[in-house]
Design a protein around this motif. Sequence first.
Motif, PDB file in Angstrom:
ATOM      1  N   ASN A  96       0.880  -1.165   0.000  1.00 23.58           N
ATOM      2  CA  ASN A  96       0.000   0.000   0.000  1.00 23.58           C
ATOM      3  C   ASN A  96       0.921   1.220   0.000  1.00 23.58           C
ATOM      4  OD1 ASN A  96      -2.171   1.762   0.264  1.00 23.58           O
ATOM      5  ND2 ASN A  96      -2.282   1.492   2.486  1.00 23.58           N
ATOM      6  N   ILE A  97       1.590   1.439  -1.133  1.00 21.78           N
ATOM      7  CA  ILE A  97       2.756   2.324  -1.181  1.00 21.78           C
ATOM      8  C   ILE A  97       2.432   3.610  -1.930  1.00 21.78           C
ATOM      9  CG2 ILE A  97       5.193   2.497  -1.799  1.00 21.78           C
ATOM     10  CD1 ILE A  97       5.222  -0.595  -1.928  1.00 21.78           C
ATOM     11  N   LEU A  98       2.471   4.719  -1.217  1.00 22.91           N
ATOM     12  CA  LEU A  98       2.276   6.031  -1.824  1.00 22.91           C
ATOM     13  C   LEU A  98       3.624   6.635  -2.202  1.00 22.91           C
ATOM     14  CD1 LEU A  98      -0.385   7.478   0.671  1.00 22.91           C
ATOM     15  CD2 LEU A  98      -0.790   6.263  -1.488  1.00 22.91           C
ATOM     16  N   THR A  99       3.593   7.632  -3.067  1.00 24.43           N
ATOM     17  CA  THR A  99       4.844   8.297  -3.460  1.00 24.43           C
ATOM     18  C   THR A  99       5.469   9.061  -2.301  1.00 24.43           C
ATOM     19  OG1 THR A  99       3.609  10.229  -4.248  1.00 24.43           O
ATOM     20  CG2 THR A  99       4.127   8.518  -5.867  1.00 24.43           C
ATOM     21  N   SER A 100       4.685   9.309  -1.255  1.00 24.86           N
ATOM     22  CA  SER A 100       5.199  10.007  -0.074  1.00 24.86           C
ATOM     23  C   SER A 100       5.713   9.046   0.991  1.00 24.86           C
ATOM     24  CB  SER A 100       4.106  10.890   0.521  1.00 24.86           C
ATOM     25  OG  SER A 100       2.960  10.108   0.868  1.00 24.86           O
TER      26      SER A 100
END
Length: 502
Positions: A96-100
């Motif tokens: 569950n990987i966001l760019t932040s």
Amino acid sequence: MINRHIITAIAGSLLFVAAGCKKSLDQPVLGTYQAGNYFTSVANANAAVNAAYVPLTFTDAFANEIWVLGDVASDDAVKGGLPGDQADIDNIDKFNILTSNSAVEAVWGRYYDGVSKANFVLSGLTPANTAIPDATKATLNGQAKFLRAYYYFMLTNSYGDIPLRLTVATADNLQAPAVPQAQIYAQIEKDCTDAAAALPLSWTGADLGRATKGAALTLLAKTYLFEGKYAMAAQTAQQVEALGIYNLTAKFTDNFTASTKNNTEAIFSIWHTAGLSPKQGNALNQAFAPRGPLNGYGFFQPTQSLVDNFEKNPAGVVDPRLDYTVGRAGHPYFDSPFDPSWTATGYVTKKQIQPLSEIPAATKGDGNLNVEALRFADLLLIEAEALNEAGNSAAALAPLNKIRKRARESYLYDNTLTGFGTVPAGLLPDITTTSQAQLRDIIRRERRSELALEFGRFFDIIRYGSTYAMAALRDQPNFNFTTNKFFPIPQSERSTNKLLGK
């Protein structure tokens, strides 16, 4: 044209090791230098190279989170720790990987900082520089090229297509498009080849510890393997063997024990030393240690899947590398009894950890262990895999069986093992099959056991392809090979680099 400046942030002295040798590298104080005026002495040039090693270190476990991208994202480890603590690591584990994401940001920033420091050296030690003797320039540039290649190897395997920066960052060139991974690999190949030609087999005296010819060739062999250039990978690995200076240690644990960390298996290791100011110790010793009386944070817990990967003989005797790698119930955890409440998986890591008799709880975050970046066992497995994939399966058996022989013969060298003095019958026998498909599976399993929890499993999973990856990560419903084979380029880069193209 804006003058080119670089901020060189260096604290105290960096200690690291390559080819099993210890080295203290003196650093200059924090300062700002104009690139054209800095490289006026050998002392300054050495200081600039020394600075390029700094991003490798794990003096802060959460500043260099390659362990998160390389292993927590894989089937070998989960985050551990307290629920909610370092939540972005859990997001990596669950895809569950966001760019932040903080781990995505940390690795990008730290390893590009290494690239920048290497570029600073190369920009200052040009043929036009007459202040530094040519022979000195050659070896300093060789180190810088090796380090740049290493940083780019980790970056492109983490993020895929990325900007290729080969000059010092200025206001005029901060904008850079992402280039195909093949172009990054081509630069790594060139840098490793140049470094191997410039670097010595070993160093002496005050220079012990710097990158060597063997380190550059080993990284080159690994790069060829990841590219699928199998014949070249095998040939380059054999070049390293032919140097005649590296051997497997008799005991597997010699690579992960402070008193034996300088050994013939270490081709390039990231050195840490406890008790210095400013701190130069290994903080993974605390981040990965169990919570409670051991004063750890409890991160980086091995999985049942990893434990099940270790072979057993017909009588049920397990590969001794399991208990060298993983703490589990029924076995002491160094000089402490194992406590099942330490872990949600049933296991804790032993690599990167020292017993309380060496590093007490009060100074747990200042460990004395190196992090093995490139070791001879990895090289042998590179050679075995490359030979098999190139269609020479019979030749692949020799390097593979060297690894298995060392593992089973732990019983001849480790008097703490039950039955010491005799190798249990049928334990890790030599492999004899020359079926390419069967040998491929055996080598992959062997690589997972030998190099477990050394921060590279996820990258192996991905390079093995979609079918393997989807099977390995089948317990992660969010994982999609196409979407998740690389981590997203972080938001900080997206916001500032308008030419990125992503």
